[in-house]
Scaffold this motif. Structure first.
Motif, mmCIF file in Angstrom:
data_model
loop_
_atom_site.group_PDB
_atom_site.id
_atom_site.type_symbol
_atom_site.label_atom_id
_atom_site.label_comp_id
_atom_site.label_asym_id
_atom_site.label_seq_id
_atom_site.Cartn_x
_atom_site.Cartn_y
_atom_site.Cartn_z
ATOM 1 N N VAL A 111 57.234 15.112 -1.970
ATOM 2 C CA VAL A 111 57.723 15.278 -0.458
ATOM 3 C C VAL A 111 57.082 16.513 -0.073
ATOM 4 C CG1 VAL A 111 59.572 15.313 1.079
ATOM 5 C CG2 VAL A 111 60.035 13.901 -0.794
ATOM 6 N N LYS A 112 56.260 16.320 0.984
ATOM 7 C CA LYS A 112 55.585 17.632 1.498
ATOM 8 C C LYS A 112 56.535 18.036 2.466
ATOM 9 C CE LYS A 112 52.520 14.925 3.350
ATOM 10 N NZ LYS A 112 51.815 14.566 4.333
ATOM 11 N N LEU A 113 57.001 19.406 2.294
ATOM 12 C CA LEU A 113 57.921 19.987 3.340
ATOM 13 C C LEU A 113 57.184 21.299 4.241
ATOM 14 C CD1 LEU A 113 60.673 20.713 0.440
ATOM 15 C CD2 LEU A 113 60.571 18.963 2.075
ATOM 16 N N GLY A 114 55.980 21.071 4.653
ATOM 17 C CA GLY A 114 55.701 21.923 5.545
ATOM 18 C C GLY A 114 55.467 23.315 4.963
ATOM 19 N N ALA A 115 55.909 24.266 5.959
ATOM 20 C CA ALA A 115 56.105 25.782 5.639
ATOM 21 C C ALA A 115 56.826 26.036 4.289
ATOM 22 C CB ALA A 115 56.250 26.321 6.880
ATOM 23 N N GLN A 116 57.894 25.058 4.052
ATOM 24 C CA GLN A 116 58.684 25.294 3.055
ATOM 25 C C GLN A 116 58.188 24.758 1.607
ATOM 26 O OE1 GLN A 116 59.914 24.098 6.206
ATOM 27 N NE2 GLN A 116 60.116 26.198 6.164
ATOM 28 N N ALA B 280 45.331 17.928 3.210
ATOM 29 C CA ALA B 280 44.769 18.494 2.478
ATOM 30 C C ALA B 280 45.559 18.602 1.037
ATOM 31 C CB ALA B 280 44.604 20.098 2.847
ATOM 32 N N PHE B 281 46.797 18.786 1.219
ATOM 33 C CA PHE B 281 47.880 18.940 0.231
ATOM 34 C C PHE B 281 47.611 17.850 -0.696
ATOM 35 C CE2 PHE B 281 51.798 17.306 -1.670
ATOM 36 C CZ PHE B 281 52.183 18.488 -2.026
ATOM 37 N N LEU B 282 47.526 16.583 -0.065
ATOM 38 C CA LEU B 282 47.502 15.235 -0.767
ATOM 39 C C LEU B 282 46.266 14.978 -1.591
ATOM 40 C CD1 LEU B 282 49.180 12.725 1.791
ATOM 41 C CD2 LEU B 282 49.893 13.679 -0.583
ATOM 42 N N CYS C 240 44.196 17.533 -2.641
ATOM 43 C CA CYS C 240 44.231 18.445 -3.806
ATOM 44 C C CYS C 240 45.123 17.957 -5.053
ATOM 45 C CB CYS C 240 44.676 19.900 -3.445
ATOM 46 S SG CYS C 240 44.473 20.953 -4.634
ATOM 47 N N LEU C 241 46.250 17.313 -4.670
ATOM 48 C CA LEU C 241 47.033 16.808 -5.549
ATOM 49 C C LEU C 241 46.423 15.597 -6.055
ATOM 50 C CD1 LEU C 241 50.133 17.196 -6.494
ATOM 51 C CD2 LEU C 241 51.114 15.421 -4.733
ATOM 52 N N ALA C 242 45.778 14.982 -5.407
ATOM 53 C CA ALA C 242 44.866 13.626 -6.026
ATOM 54 C C ALA C 242 44.005 13.781 -7.150
ATOM 55 C CB ALA C 242 44.226 13.025 -4.952
ATOM 56 N N VAL C 243 43.429 15.278 -6.913
ATOM 57 C CA VAL C 243 42.558 15.660 -7.988
ATOM 58 C C VAL C 243 43.277 16.172 -9.159
ATOM 59 C CG1 VAL C 243 40.565 15.476 -6.465
ATOM 60 C CG2 VAL C 243 41.988 17.801 -7.037
ATOM 61 N N GLY C 244 44.500 16.216 -9.371
ATOM 62 C CA GLY C 244 45.278 16.928 -10.558
ATOM 63 C C GLY C 244 45.647 15.702 -11.402
ATOM 64 N N ASN C 245 46.796 16.174 -12.069
ATOM 65 C CA ASN C 245 47.208 15.236 -13.031
ATOM 66 C C ASN C 245 48.094 13.883 -12.713
ATOM 67 O OD1 ASN C 245 46.342 16.659 -15.833
ATOM 68 N ND2 ASN C 245 47.403 18.212 -14.550
ATOM 69 N N ALA C 246 48.321 13.129 -13.311
ATOM 70 C CA ALA C 246 49.079 12.017 -12.865
ATOM 71 C C ALA C 246 50.195 11.807 -14.018
ATOM 72 C CB ALA C 246 48.352 10.856 -12.652
ATOM 73 N N PRO C 247 51.405 12.009 -13.835
ATOM 74 C CA PRO C 247 52.042 12.585 -12.584
ATOM 75 C C PRO C 247 51.703 14.017 -12.596
ATOM 76 C CG PRO C 247 53.668 12.234 -14.253
ATOM 77 C CD PRO C 247 52.432 11.609 -14.789
ATOM 78 N N ALA D 6 48.030 22.385 -4.582
ATOM 79 C CA ALA D 6 48.035 21.700 -3.432
ATOM 80 C C ALA D 6 48.884 22.346 -2.485
ATOM 81 C CB ALA D 6 48.768 20.455 -3.696
ATOM 82 N N ASN D 7 49.617 23.139 -2.600
ATOM 83 C CA ASN D 7 50.823 24.082 -1.537
ATOM 84 C C ASN D 7 49.395 25.008 -1.262
ATOM 85 O OD1 ASN D 7 53.049 22.856 -1.109
ATOM 86 N ND2 ASN D 7 53.735 23.580 -2.612
ATOM 87 N N ILE D 8 48.947 25.849 -2.026
ATOM 88 C CA ILE D 8 47.836 26.776 -1.599
ATOM 89 C C ILE D 8 46.831 26.159 -0.922
ATOM 90 C CG2 ILE D 8 46.087 28.361 -2.530
ATOM 91 C CD1 ILE D 8 48.382 28.520 -5.093
ATOM 92 N N TRP D 9 46.112 25.179 -1.279
ATOM 93 C CA TRP D 9 45.165 24.512 -0.563
ATOM 94 C C TRP D 9 45.353 24.110 0.928
ATOM 95 C CZ3 TRP D 9 40.319 25.105 -0.312
ATOM 96 C CH2 TRP D 9 39.552 24.304 0.257
#
Length: 93
Positions: free
Chosen positions: A8-13, A42-44, A46-53, A62-65
């Motif tokens: 879950v993306k939490l924006g600024a949190q 951008a979050f998704l 960056c997350l997509a090019v990482g590990n699964a899960p 992903a938060n940084i990007w």
């Protein structure tokens, strides 16, 4: 639903994830925001090019990007040099 992994993306949190039985909360990166357009994408991306899960490190990256993506106008890609500099510190921790 028989979902094993939820992010879950939490924006600024930052973000939160339930990966199997493991809960991971990651903080957002503080930046001077110019335009938040496309930060979730951008979050998704960056997350997509990482590990699964994803791992906690993947979520942090992903938060940084996503944060860096808000430092430019519109959906222009931010400088990757900043991303590399910040994430290199994560890898050393």
């Amino acid at each position: 639903l028989h979902t094993q992994n939820i992010v879950v993306k939490l924006g600024a949190q930052g973000s939160a994830a339930l990966l199997g039985d493991t809960y991971i909360k990651t903080q957002a990166r503080a930046v001077r925001t110019v335009d938040p357009t496309g930060a979730g994408d951008a979050f998704l991306g960056c997350l997509a090019v990482g590990n699964a899960p994803p791992t906690a490190t993947d979520l942090s990256r992903a938060n940084i990007w996503a944060a860096l993506s808000t430092t430019t106008a519109g959906t222009e890609i931010p400088p990757t040099t900043k991303f590399r500099k910040i994430t290199s510190r994560i890898q050393k921790s």
